[in-house]
Enzyme design. Structure first.
Site, PDB file in Angstrom:
ATOM      1  N   HIS A  48      -1.927  31.202   2.304  1.00 15.50           N
ATOM      2  CA  HIS A  48      -1.333  31.462   0.988  1.00 15.50           C
ATOM      3  C   HIS A  48      -2.428  31.528  -0.078  1.00 15.50           C
ATOM      4  O   HIS A  48      -2.131  31.587  -1.268  1.00 15.50           O
ATOM      5  CB  HIS A  48      -0.356  30.345   0.612  1.00 15.50           C
ATOM      6  CG  HIS A  48       0.917  30.328   1.414  1.00 15.50           C
ATOM      7  ND1 HIS A  48       1.624  31.469   1.727  1.00 15.50           N
ATOM      8  CD2 HIS A  48       1.615  29.294   1.957  1.00 15.50           C
ATOM      9  CE1 HIS A  48       2.704  31.142   2.427  1.00 15.50           C
ATOM     10  NE2 HIS A  48       2.718  29.835   2.576  1.00 15.50           N
ATOM     11  N   GLY A  77       7.545  34.291   0.356  1.00 17.89           N
ATOM     12  CA  GLY A  77       7.396  35.687  -0.051  1.00 17.89           C
ATOM     13  C   GLY A  77       7.543  36.680   1.080  1.00 17.89           C
ATOM     14  O   GLY A  77       7.082  37.820   0.968  1.00 17.89           O
ATOM     15  N   GLY A  78       8.168  36.274   2.192  1.00 19.83           N
ATOM     16  CA  GLY A  78       8.299  37.162   3.343  1.00 19.83           C
ATOM     17  C   GLY A  78       7.372  36.765   4.476  1.00 19.83           C
ATOM     18  O   GLY A  78       7.171  37.519   5.429  1.00 19.83           O
ATOM     19  N   SER A 129      14.264  31.566  -3.316  1.00 17.09           N
ATOM     20  CA  SER A 129      14.039  31.161  -1.934  1.00 17.09           C
ATOM     21  C   SER A 129      13.210  29.881  -1.891  1.00 17.09           C
ATOM     22  O   SER A 129      13.470  28.971  -1.097  1.00 17.09           O
ATOM     23  CB  SER A 129      13.335  32.276  -1.160  1.00 17.09           C
ATOM     24  OG  SER A 129      13.179  31.930   0.199  1.00 17.09           O
TER      25      SER A 129
END
Length: 330
Positions: free
Chosen positions: A139, A75-76, A171
């Protein structure tokens, strides 16, 4: 499908008897490659990962100077880790930029994961050895993370990066292909997509994870910052300055005039990081090839992988799940 390689956090060899007993009472199933996954308090985890999360909640006590960088997988995470590290430590390498750690170390080794690394093999690692401020990564859902951070004398800073679900999914698909060291076929792609839509994915559901940090940022703006990956790409200078302000180390006028912001953005650009020797041929401490953390980093790459029907399906689900929250995805 060929047998897949499993990283340690997906295995079940570091699970205590107490946690095994807990797992036996939880909703369980198998993920899209057939690995056991369990739902604990609304979030999905692999066995070793759940053990580590429980240990983080029980033993981790951040200092008020520490920074926790949170995200969903793919997510970046890698980009934000590098930016946070560069912003916080910029004074240390101003005179000698050629020795900056990001030039010789992967961002994931500079900003270690709580549950995937530090608490993966030890229930209570010695965190006193780390300098202050220390940047940690996770996370974990905010509600689960707060079980740990509530033990601190004062709240530490939490920075969350959110990326659109379709690009996060694509991704993640490419990452899992490389991580498992095998070629996953179209049917497996569809199984993973179906799992994403049902929320049946590690650390998921996606929308619950995102909402936890979104609501946290509205309730506690001083200590929880919600950043959008797409806005970081669209207006990087604005977002990096916003990040520095939040971390109580704002850029001075002199720094802005001397190009400090632009230097950090150049150093931390995915193009620059992905071309470094350490990230092309190195391996991180958790045993993952460094190059796996770098791909396109583009907005909208999902259009090359999802059918119009898939895109519509996931958009409708997310719109429904986020309705009334004030959080909107274009």
């Amino acid at each position: 499908m060929e047998p897949v390689h499993l990283p340690n956090y997906m295995k079940d060899d570091h699970v205590s008897q107490e946690t095994k007993n807990l797992i036996s009472s939880l909703p369980s199933g198998k993920d899209f490659v057939g690995v056991d996954i369990h739902n604990y308090k609304g979030c999905w985890y692999y066995p070793n990962l759940l053990q580590a999360v429980l240990d983080v909640q029980k033993h981790f006590k951040p200092r008020d100077t520490d920074i926790i960088m949170a995200s969903l997988p793919k997510g970046g995470t890698t980009w934000l880790k590098s930016l946070v590290f560069a912003v916080v430590h910029r004074d240390e390498y101003r005179e000698n930029p050629q020795i900056h750690p990001l030039l010789s170390q992967n961002p994931h080794d500079l900003v270690p994961f709580l549950e995937v690394e530090l608490y993966a093999d030890s229930k209570a690692p010695d965190l006193a050895k780390f300098p202050s401020p220390m940047i940690f990564s996770t996370h974990i859902h905010l509600q689960a993370l707060r079980e740990a951070t509530k033990k601190a004398s004062r709240p530490c800073k939490i920075v969350y990066v959110c990326r659109g679900i379709k690009d996060t999914f694509v991704s993640g698909w490419h990452y899992r292909n490389k991580l498992h060291r095998t070629k996953l076929d179209q049917s497996t792609f569809e199984l993973m997509f179906d799992g994403y839509c049902k929320g049946y994915v590690v650390y998921g559901p996606y929308w619950e994870h995102v909402l936890s940090y979104w609501k946290g940022s509205l309730e506690d703006k001083e200590n929880v910052l919600f950043m959008r990956y797409e806005e970081m790409l669209e207006e990087p200078r604005v977002q990096v300055k916003r990040l520095a302000e939040f971390l109580n180390c704002p850029f001075t006028k002199e720094e802005e005039q001397s190009g400090s912001v632009d230097e950090i953005l150049k150093l931390c650009s995915l193009r620059n990081l992905s071309n470094l020797e350490v990230n092309q041929n190195g391996t991180t401490r958790i045993g993952v090839d460094s190059q796996l953390f770098f791909r396109k980093g583009e907005v909208g790459d999902w259009k090359n992988h999802l059918t119009p029907h898939m895109a519509k399906t996931v958009d409708e689900i997310v719109e429904c799940k986020l309705r009334g929250s004030g959080l909107i995805f274009q």
